[in-house]
Motif scaffolding. Structure first.
Motif, mmCIF file in Angstrom:
data_model
loop_
_atom_site.group_PDB
_atom_site.id
_atom_site.type_symbol
_atom_site.label_atom_id
_atom_site.label_comp_id
_atom_site.label_asym_id
_atom_site.label_seq_id
_atom_site.Cartn_x
_atom_site.Cartn_y
_atom_site.Cartn_z
ATOM 1 N N LEU A 48 1.057 -0.904 0.119
ATOM 2 C CA LEU A 48 -0.070 0.093 -0.369
ATOM 3 C C LEU A 48 0.790 1.104 -0.380
ATOM 4 C CD1 LEU A 48 -3.075 0.314 2.253
ATOM 5 C CD2 LEU A 48 -1.346 1.668 2.098
ATOM 6 N N PHE A 49 2.060 1.387 0.704
ATOM 7 C CA PHE A 49 2.931 2.195 0.547
ATOM 8 C C PHE A 49 3.813 2.537 -0.520
ATOM 9 C CE2 PHE A 49 2.219 1.870 5.247
ATOM 10 C CZ PHE A 49 1.542 3.293 5.770
ATOM 11 N N ARG A 50 3.837 1.555 -0.823
ATOM 12 C CA ARG A 50 5.010 1.145 -2.038
ATOM 13 C C ARG A 50 3.961 2.075 -3.706
ATOM 14 N NH1 ARG A 50 6.923 -3.585 -1.611
ATOM 15 N NH2 ARG A 50 8.108 -2.583 -0.828
ATOM 16 N N GLU A 51 3.185 1.781 -3.689
ATOM 17 C CA GLU A 51 1.919 2.207 -4.374
ATOM 18 C C GLU A 51 1.989 3.925 -4.437
ATOM 19 O OE1 GLU A 51 -0.245 0.666 -7.176
ATOM 20 O OE2 GLU A 51 1.223 -0.592 -6.089
ATOM 21 N N SER A 52 2.077 4.097 -3.362
ATOM 22 C CA SER A 52 1.558 5.918 -2.714
ATOM 23 C C SER A 52 2.477 6.988 -2.508
ATOM 24 C CB SER A 52 0.334 6.145 -1.632
ATOM 25 O OG SER A 52 -0.720 5.190 -1.582
ATOM 26 N N ALA A 53 4.134 5.649 -2.044
ATOM 27 C CA ALA A 53 4.491 6.458 -2.233
ATOM 28 C C ALA A 53 6.139 6.055 -2.683
ATOM 29 C CB ALA A 53 5.164 7.355 -0.393
#
Length: 123
Positions: A48-53
């Motif tokens: 999830l963090f990889r997708e956003s940042a």
């Protein structure tokens, strides 16, 4: 925030809307601030963090993902930052910059998990 058995404060951080700037702001703050011995629980999986940042996730590659139910037994001496996966997460549903029902679902689930951790005196 609570003090753990080794006296380190522990903080849970909810992801907010994955389509927004929350994940990026969280990672940026963890990169820039002197965290000392604070233990952080990031409520949302690395993906999830990889997708956003994307550009900010690499310093956290060594931080483990820990199942929510196993969190009370996790040894924070191994890592002071852990990711806790959310059941509702689907990488294909992240639509950066758009308000979606899915974003609300993720924000709600991460908040519910934080409330549970607080009630169980885990944070």
């Amino acid at each position: 925030m609570r003090e753990t058995k080794n006296k380190n404060p522990r903080i849970a951080i909810t992801v907010g809307d994955p389509n927004g700037i929350g994940p990026e702001i969280i990672l940026k703050a963890l990169l820039e601030e002197n965290r000392g011995d604070v233990e952080f629980i990031l409520l949302g999986q690395k993906a999830l963090f990889r997708e956003s940042a994307r550009e900010m996730i690499s310093p956290f590659d060594e931080s483990p993902e820990v199942d929510f139910n196993l969190l009370p037994a996790f040894d924070f001496d191994k890592s002071n930052i852990v990711f806790v996966p959310l059941q509702s997460f689907c990488a294909n549903a992240v639509t950066l910059g758009e308000v979606t029902q899915y974003g609300g679902l993720i924000a709600g689930e991460s908040l519910q998990k934080a409330i549970h951790l607080g009630k169980e005196n885990q944070i």
